[in-house]
Design an enzyme around this catalytic site. Structure first.
Site, mmCIF file in Angstrom:
data_model
loop_
_atom_site.group_PDB
_atom_site.id
_atom_site.type_symbol
_atom_site.label_atom_id
_atom_site.label_comp_id
_atom_site.label_asym_id
_atom_site.label_seq_id
_atom_site.Cartn_x
_atom_site.Cartn_y
_atom_site.Cartn_z
ATOM 1 N N CYS A 158 -4.078 -4.648 20.221
ATOM 2 C CA CYS A 158 -2.802 -4.059 19.816
ATOM 3 C C CYS A 158 -3.048 -2.647 19.268
ATOM 4 O O CYS A 158 -3.953 -2.441 18.470
ATOM 5 C CB CYS A 158 -2.181 -4.935 18.733
ATOM 6 S SG CYS A 158 -0.799 -4.164 17.887
ATOM 7 N N CYS A 204 0.076 -10.688 19.007
ATOM 8 C CA CYS A 204 -0.612 -10.009 17.901
ATOM 9 C C CYS A 204 -0.125 -10.618 16.596
ATOM 10 O O CYS A 204 1.067 -10.587 16.284
ATOM 11 C CB CYS A 204 -0.330 -8.510 17.902
ATOM 12 S SG CYS A 204 -0.992 -7.706 16.416
ATOM 13 N N HIS A 229 3.924 1.331 2.370
ATOM 14 C CA HIS A 229 5.086 0.605 1.843
ATOM 15 C C HIS A 229 5.798 1.470 0.797
ATOM 16 O O HIS A 229 7.019 1.550 0.748
ATOM 17 C CB HIS A 229 4.666 -0.689 1.140
ATOM 18 C CG HIS A 229 4.072 -1.731 2.040
ATOM 19 N ND1 HIS A 229 2.745 -2.064 1.988
ATOM 20 C CD2 HIS A 229 4.618 -2.517 2.984
ATOM 21 C CE1 HIS A 229 2.503 -3.026 2.865
ATOM 22 N NE2 HIS A 229 3.623 -3.317 3.493
ATOM 23 N N LYS A 282 -5.795 6.923 10.240
ATOM 24 C CA LYS A 282 -5.289 5.758 9.531
ATOM 25 C C LYS A 282 -6.199 5.433 8.337
ATOM 26 O O LYS A 282 -7.412 5.497 8.453
ATOM 27 C CB LYS A 282 -5.273 4.582 10.515
ATOM 28 C CG LYS A 282 -4.392 3.445 10.091
ATOM 29 C CD LYS A 282 -4.209 2.445 11.231
ATOM 30 C CE LYS A 282 -3.444 1.246 10.710
ATOM 31 N NZ LYS A 282 -2.994 0.348 11.749
ATOM 32 N N CYS A 318 1.407 -7.925 14.148
ATOM 33 C CA CYS A 318 2.804 -7.525 14.417
ATOM 34 C C CYS A 318 3.718 -8.738 14.458
ATOM 35 O O CYS A 318 4.934 -8.578 14.416
ATOM 36 C CB CYS A 318 2.921 -6.822 15.769
ATOM 37 S SG CYS A 318 2.040 -5.272 15.901
ATOM 38 N N LYS A 343 -10.005 0.418 4.910
ATOM 39 C CA LYS A 343 -10.841 -0.094 3.820
ATOM 40 C C LYS A 343 -12.319 0.064 4.175
ATOM 41 O O LYS A 343 -13.131 0.448 3.347
ATOM 42 C CB LYS A 343 -10.529 -1.571 3.576
ATOM 43 C CG LYS A 343 -9.387 -1.765 2.590
ATOM 44 C CD LYS A 343 -9.151 -3.241 2.292
ATOM 45 C CE LYS A 343 -7.751 -3.419 1.717
ATOM 46 N NZ LYS A 343 -7.225 -4.759 1.905
ATOM 47 N N HIS A 376 0.841 -1.199 0.000
ATOM 48 C CA HIS A 376 0.000 0.000 0.000
ATOM 49 C C HIS A 376 0.877 1.251 0.000
ATOM 50 O O HIS A 376 2.102 1.174 -0.130
ATOM 51 C CB HIS A 376 -0.969 -0.042 1.184
ATOM 52 C CG HIS A 376 -0.304 -0.265 2.504
ATOM 53 N ND1 HIS A 376 0.592 0.630 3.058
ATOM 54 C CD2 HIS A 376 -0.385 -1.302 3.390
ATOM 55 C CE1 HIS A 376 1.013 0.172 4.216
ATOM 56 N NE2 HIS A 376 0.458 -1.011 4.445
ATOM 57 N N HIS A 436 -2.887 -2.659 15.598
ATOM 58 C CA HIS A 436 -3.893 -3.479 14.921
ATOM 59 C C HIS A 436 -5.181 -3.546 15.724
ATOM 60 O O HIS A 436 -5.541 -4.614 16.251
ATOM 61 C CB HIS A 436 -3.351 -4.887 14.670
ATOM 62 C CG HIS A 436 -2.145 -4.894 13.782
ATOM 63 N ND1 HIS A 436 -0.863 -4.924 14.276
ATOM 64 C CD2 HIS A 436 -2.037 -4.836 12.423
ATOM 65 C CE1 HIS A 436 -0.012 -4.900 13.258
ATOM 66 N NE2 HIS A 436 -0.691 -4.846 12.133
HETATM 67 ZN ZN LIG Z 1 -0.182 -5.576 16.207
#
Ligand SMILES: [Zn+2]
Length: 504
Positions: A145, A128, A21, A295, A131, A298, A18, A148
């Site tokens: 997390c 997690c 990256h 963040k 991660c 989607k 994405h 996440h």
């Molecule tokens: Zn995580």
């Protein structure tokens, strides 16, 4: 030639790359290309982190074996980096034999050097899967997390090999405080120092009976924990442990995201110290690409696919926008509106317009030939200043500042055309002044083609060729920035560098 070995984080093979990256890869590529212009012998490494547990799930869901899945993902990622003209010299995948051998050897060296740095114990914690890490209380918010928030943490209890990380706290802290291991930007260094000051717990470095990963040396029941495995890629790509790996190692720069500084600035240096290896010189932690300060998601419809972002105005424009607007030092925003604005102002109306006007006047008044006789003038001073500010910014990895410095010259040169009005000079037969103006514009375009190369290699190449030059801007071109040798070149009139799309 000094060597410059730089790396990006290697990416998990679960989903498509994405914008986050892409920011990291083009930022590192920008640095690599700049170091090459400066004459360094650059070795630029990118790659894939393929032993994540999530790979097993992704492969199963899609009906692949894990290896077939990671092969496919590696091709997809490499395809995107190719489209974005990432100039990496090597591409490492953690499923490669060279990496597996390096991981085993580094673990054996730690065992051999300090046998009680690795020990067996029971572990209980919250894992997690995003991660691939057991989370500490400070990394958990609302039972999830922080990185996440949509994933459930998995309570896990198993017997593992542990690495005595706690023993290396003082040594790592000292390296960072003294600047022997540079952690930049300062906000990230301060975070890392705070974590170290709070003290370190030993970490589990193996998983029990995982079918996917590198076997733990001397224990067939355990595989190497994916992070311990992944970090070693930077070393395995140097040829470690074979003779000659110190030609590249230690790395000069690890470029990573701000979410994984604990691994790169604490665990990785501790692993290297335990194995008796040199530490990297610098870790640069960039921020995240956000959508209006939050963040990208989607479900909220604010996730931009990398493919769409590349298609919008082409790969060079995306590279420029990510580094100039989103930025490489902290979190930054992406929006289509802002992308379109930047494209129009900086590229179509900025550099593109400058190039097409200057080349058109050269064609019209001098048959494309850049005059030789002219002395440096006001525009050259602006050019020299831009080069100086650009260099200072680039050396500090301030990519945004470097782009700003280069584009100041774009603005000044466009203004110079207005003020000198070469068409008027031509009409009035003031030939010497016309020569001076056209030569100054030729030198400005030469400087801009060189300075823009790390940001937009494709368009810079086009501009370079339109000046009648061959190849690409290189270290020799950089060395001539003080007085660009453009007199006598026959310029071309190519298609516009940055055409204005109908929708903008
Ligand atoms: Zn995580």
């Amino acid at each position: 030639m000094p060597k410059f070995y730089l790396t990006t984080a290697i990416d998990y093979s679960n989903g498509d790359p994405h914008l986050g990256h892409a920011l990291e890869k083009v930022g590192a590529d920008c640095i690599a290309r700049y170091r090459r212009l400066r004459g360094d012998e650059v070795h630029f490494l990118m790659g894939m982190d393929e032993h994540a547990q999530a790979v097993i799930q992704a492969a199963e869901q899609n009906g692949f074996t894990p290896q077939a899945w990671v092969d496919r993902m590696a091709e997809r990622f490499a395809g995107f980096w190719h489209r974005l003209e990432c100039s990496n010299d090597d591409w490492i995948r953690t499923t490669e034999p060279r990496h597996r051998e390096a991981v085993s050897e580094l673990l054996r060296r730690i065992q051999g050097r300090s046998p009680d740095d690795l020990y067996v114990d029971d572990y209980e914690g919250l894992y997690c899967v995003g991660c691939e890490e057991f989370k500490q209380p400070a990394q958990i918010a609302n039972g999830r997390c922080i990185e996440h928030p949509t994933l459930e943490l998995v309570p896990t209890r198993e017997r593992n090999h542990f690495f005595r990380l706690s023993r290396y706290r003082d040594a790592v802290l000292e390296r960072i405080r003294s600047g022997q291991l540079l952690v930049e930007p300062a906000i990230r260094r301060n975070e890392v120092v705070r974590v170290l000051e709070d003290g370190l717990q030993d970490i589990s470095v193996s998983r029990h009976r995982s079918s996917w990963g590198i076997p733990f040396p001397g224990d067939s029941e355990q595989t190497v924990y994916v992070w311990f495995d992944a970090l070693i890629n930077y070393l395995s790509a140097t040829g470690f442990p074979a003779e000659g790996y110190r030609r590249l190692w230690p790395a000069d720069l690890h470029v990573v995201g701000k979410g994984i500084t604990r691994f790169h600035c604490i665990i990785w240096p501790a692993m290297l110290l335990a194995a008796g290896e040199a530490l990297p010189r610098e870790v640069w932690a960039h921020g995240y690409v956000q959508w209006e300060g939050t963040k990208m998601s989607k479900t909220a419809g604010t996730a931009v696919t990398l493919g769409d972002a590349i298609e919008r105005h082409g790969p060079d424009a995306l590279r420029y926008f990510l580094l100039r607007e989103v930025g490489f030092e902290s979190d930054g925003n992406f929006s289509w509106e802002r992308f379109d604005e930047r494209y129009t102002a900086d590229l179509a109306d900025g550099l593109g317009n400058l190039a097409s006007r200057a080349l058109a006047m050269l064609a019209k008044f001098r048959g494309g030939l850049i005059p030789t006789s002219a002395e440096p003038g006001g525009l050259d001073e602006a050019g020299t200043e831009s080069v100086r500010d650009y260099t200072r910014a680039m050396d500090a990895l301030d990519l945004r500042g470097a782009a700003e410095a280069a584009w100041r010259l774009v603005g000044t040169a466009n203004l110079y055309i207005q003020q000198t009005a070469p068409w008027k000079l031509a009409k009035e037969g003031r030939e010497a002044e016309l020569d001076a103006a056209l030569a100054a514009l030729g030198r400005a375009l030469h400087r801009l083609a060189v300075l823009a190369t790390p940001f937009m290699p494709g368009k810079s190449r086009n501009l370079w060729h339109s000046l009648g030059l061959t190849g690409v801007p290189d270290a020799k071109a950089w060395a001539s920035l003080e007085r660009p040798p453009v007199g006598g070149l026959t310029t071309l009139r190519p298609e516009p560098l940055f055409p204005k799309p109908a929708s903008v």
